[in-house]
Motif scaffolding. Structure first.
Motif, PDB file in Angstrom:
ATOM      1  N   GLY A  71       2.662   4.290  -9.612  1.00 23.82           N
ATOM      2  CA  GLY A  71       1.986   3.382  -8.681  1.00 23.82           C
ATOM      3  C   GLY A  71       0.660   2.882  -9.222  1.00 23.82           C
ATOM      4  O   GLY A  71       0.306   1.707  -9.049  1.00 23.82           O
ATOM      5  N   GLN A  72      -0.083   3.749  -9.889  1.00 23.25           N
ATOM      6  CA  GLN A  72      -1.353   3.324 -10.477  1.00 23.25           C
ATOM      7  C   GLN A  72      -1.132   2.342 -11.632  1.00 23.25           C
ATOM      8  O   GLN A  72      -1.896   1.392 -11.806  1.00 23.25           O
ATOM      9  CB  GLN A  72      -2.157   4.539 -10.960  1.00 23.25           C
ATOM     10  CG  GLN A  72      -2.744   5.335  -9.830  1.00 23.25           C
ATOM     11  CD  GLN A  72      -3.656   4.496  -8.968  1.00 23.25           C
ATOM     12  OE1 GLN A  72      -4.558   3.829  -9.448  1.00 23.25           O
ATOM     13  NE2 GLN A  72      -3.395   4.509  -7.668  1.00 23.25           N
ATOM     14  N   TYR A 129      -0.389  -0.916  -9.992  1.00 24.97           N
ATOM     15  CA  TYR A 129      -1.584  -1.509  -9.388  1.00 24.97           C
ATOM     16  C   TYR A 129      -2.486  -2.140 -10.450  1.00 24.97           C
ATOM     17  O   TYR A 129      -2.909  -3.293 -10.316  1.00 24.97           O
ATOM     18  CB  TYR A 129      -2.365  -0.469  -8.590  1.00 24.97           C
ATOM     19  CG  TYR A 129      -3.670  -1.013  -8.066  1.00 24.97           C
ATOM     20  CD1 TYR A 129      -3.679  -1.961  -7.054  1.00 24.97           C
ATOM     21  CD2 TYR A 129      -4.878  -0.628  -8.610  1.00 24.97           C
ATOM     22  CE1 TYR A 129      -4.866  -2.492  -6.583  1.00 24.97           C
ATOM     23  CE2 TYR A 129      -6.074  -1.145  -8.149  1.00 24.97           C
ATOM     24  CZ  TYR A 129      -6.059  -2.076  -7.129  1.00 24.97           C
ATOM     25  OH  TYR A 129      -7.231  -2.604  -6.677  1.00 24.97           O
ATOM     26  N   ARG A 147      -2.755  -4.591  -4.065  1.00 20.66           N
ATOM     27  CA  ARG A 147      -2.966  -3.348  -3.321  1.00 20.66           C
ATOM     28  C   ARG A 147      -1.906  -3.195  -2.228  1.00 20.66           C
ATOM     29  O   ARG A 147      -1.340  -2.107  -2.043  1.00 20.66           O
ATOM     30  CB  ARG A 147      -4.367  -3.325  -2.718  1.00 20.66           C
ATOM     31  CG  ARG A 147      -4.791  -1.985  -2.202  1.00 20.66           C
ATOM     32  CD  ARG A 147      -6.246  -1.961  -1.736  1.00 20.66           C
ATOM     33  NE  ARG A 147      -7.168  -2.466  -2.762  1.00 20.66           N
ATOM     34  CZ  ARG A 147      -7.905  -3.575  -2.629  1.00 20.66           C
ATOM     35  NH1 ARG A 147      -7.861  -4.291  -1.543  1.00 20.66           N
ATOM     36  NH2 ARG A 147      -8.715  -3.945  -3.604  1.00 20.66           N
ATOM     37  N   LEU A 148      -1.609  -4.274  -1.521  1.00 26.36           N
ATOM     38  CA  LEU A 148      -0.583  -4.219  -0.475  1.00 26.36           C
ATOM     39  C   LEU A 148       0.793  -3.881  -1.051  1.00 26.36           C
ATOM     40  O   LEU A 148       1.543  -3.071  -0.481  1.00 26.36           O
ATOM     41  CB  LEU A 148      -0.520  -5.550   0.269  1.00 26.36           C
ATOM     42  CG  LEU A 148      -1.702  -5.876   1.175  1.00 26.36           C
ATOM     43  CD1 LEU A 148      -1.588  -7.304   1.687  1.00 26.36           C
ATOM     44  CD2 LEU A 148      -1.775  -4.901   2.319  1.00 26.36           C
ATOM     45  N   THR A 165       1.394  -2.285  -3.834  1.00 25.05           N
ATOM     46  CA  THR A 165       1.371  -0.914  -4.341  1.00 25.05           C
ATOM     47  C   THR A 165       1.513   0.092  -3.207  1.00 25.05           C
ATOM     48  O   THR A 165       2.206   1.107  -3.354  1.00 25.05           O
ATOM     49  CB  THR A 165       0.072  -0.664  -5.128  1.00 25.05           C
ATOM     50  OG1 THR A 165      -0.048  -1.658  -6.148  1.00 25.05           O
ATOM     51  CG2 THR A 165       0.081   0.696  -5.777  1.00 25.05           C
ATOM     52  N   VAL A 166       0.881  -0.174  -2.081  1.00 26.09           N
ATOM     53  CA  VAL A 166       1.029   0.721  -0.924  1.00 26.09           C
ATOM     54  C   VAL A 166       2.483   0.729  -0.458  1.00 26.09           C
ATOM     55  O   VAL A 166       3.048   1.793  -0.159  1.00 26.09           O
ATOM     56  CB  VAL A 166       0.074   0.301   0.212  1.00 26.09           C
ATOM     57  CG1 VAL A 166       0.425   0.999   1.512  1.00 26.09           C
ATOM     58  CG2 VAL A 166      -1.366   0.603  -0.173  1.00 26.09           C
ATOM     59  N   LEU A 167       3.105  -0.432  -0.415  1.00 29.53           N
ATOM     60  CA  LEU A 167       4.517  -0.508  -0.043  1.00 29.53           C
ATOM     61  C   LEU A 167       5.377   0.286  -1.023  1.00 29.53           C
ATOM     62  O   LEU A 167       6.290   1.014  -0.624  1.00 29.53           O
ATOM     63  CB  LEU A 167       4.974  -1.966   0.010  1.00 29.53           C
ATOM     64  CG  LEU A 167       6.444  -2.195   0.329  1.00 29.53           C
ATOM     65  CD1 LEU A 167       6.764  -1.721   1.742  1.00 29.53           C
ATOM     66  CD2 LEU A 167       6.796  -3.658   0.164  1.00 29.53           C
ATOM     67  N   HIS A 179       4.434   2.888  -2.879  1.00 28.86           N
ATOM     68  CA  HIS A 179       4.215   4.316  -2.658  1.00 28.86           C
ATOM     69  C   HIS A 179       4.962   4.813  -1.425  1.00 28.86           C
ATOM     70  O   HIS A 179       5.616   5.866  -1.464  1.00 28.86           O
ATOM     71  CB  HIS A 179       2.718   4.621  -2.511  1.00 28.86           C
ATOM     72  CG  HIS A 179       1.998   4.694  -3.808  1.00 28.86           C
ATOM     73  ND1 HIS A 179       1.125   3.730  -4.211  1.00 28.86           N
ATOM     74  CD2 HIS A 179       2.015   5.625  -4.787  1.00 28.86           C
ATOM     75  CE1 HIS A 179       0.632   4.060  -5.392  1.00 28.86           C
ATOM     76  NE2 HIS A 179       1.160   5.197  -5.764  1.00 28.86           N
ATOM     77  N   LEU A 180       4.866   4.076  -0.323  1.00 30.62           N
ATOM     78  CA  LEU A 180       5.523   4.518   0.908  1.00 30.62           C
ATOM     79  C   LEU A 180       7.049   4.569   0.746  1.00 30.62           C
ATOM     80  O   LEU A 180       7.691   5.526   1.185  1.00 30.62           O
ATOM     81  CB  LEU A 180       5.144   3.594   2.063  1.00 30.62           C
ATOM     82  CG  LEU A 180       3.694   3.679   2.536  1.00 30.62           C
ATOM     83  CD1 LEU A 180       3.431   2.625   3.604  1.00 30.62           C
ATOM     84  CD2 LEU A 180       3.371   5.067   3.053  1.00 30.62           C
ATOM     85  N   THR A 203       9.528  -3.831  -7.703  1.00 32.00           N
ATOM     86  CA  THR A 203       8.112  -4.169  -7.521  1.00 32.00           C
ATOM     87  C   THR A 203       7.659  -5.219  -8.529  1.00 32.00           C
ATOM     88  O   THR A 203       6.940  -6.158  -8.175  1.00 32.00           O
ATOM     89  CB  THR A 203       7.238  -2.906  -7.646  1.00 32.00           C
ATOM     90  OG1 THR A 203       7.712  -1.929  -6.714  1.00 32.00           O
ATOM     91  CG2 THR A 203       5.783  -3.214  -7.364  1.00 32.00           C
TER      92      THR A 203
END
Length: 153
Positions: free
Chosen positions: A21-22, A25, A47-48, A50-52, A54-55, A96
């Protein structure tokens, strides 16, 4: 799967997800930085996404952790589940990257469309010296040599 193997799997898989994820990002922020014209907007969109990422991947990881691998010992079970986790992570990474590329393509197309609709803004940004014999600030082509008008001796 015994408790130690279960916790080992969760820690290793979560670490893999966070590291990937990092990477997404940091690379995605640079990738989208210029497509929005505003680096802050590109970073926000990254950022949005990447959050998606990760979740979604952590959710699949939680579901995967409950499946019985059927291995004889704990080490086999952890390795089997880590292999599945890596495959899921690769698929999620590819999805992604596709989303980031699609967002960038849309932004570049919008910027090109805006420049076509407002050609004066693009002309005012650059200064072009007109070719002798042509009128205007933005000459298209130089006059033909057989016209000899501006080049006559």
């Amino acid at each position: 799967m015994e408790t130690n193997a279960y916790i080992t799997f969760l820690v290793l898989a979560t670490l893999l997800v966070v590291v990937d994820g990092q990477i997404i990002y940091r690379s995605g922020r640079r990738y989208l930085e210029h497509s929005y014209g505003d680096p802050a907007a590109g970073a926000s969109m990254t950022r949005l996404i990447t959050v998606l990422f990760h979740l979604a991947v952590l959710g699949v990881l939680a579901l995967l952790s409950t499946i019985d691998s059927g291995g004889d010992n704990a080490t086999e079970a952890v390795v089997w589940k880590l292999g599945i986790t890596l495959l899921v992570l690769a698929i999620a990474h590819g999805v992604t990257l596709t989303v980031l590329a699609r967002i960038r393509d849309n932004q570049v197309a919008e910027r090109a469309l805006k420049q076509q609709q407002h050609p004066t803004s693009a002309a005012s940004e650059t200064t072009v010296a007109p070719v002798p014999g042509q009128q205007g600030v933005n000459p298209r082509v130089s006059p033909a040599l057989d016209q000899r008008d501006p080049y006559s001796a």
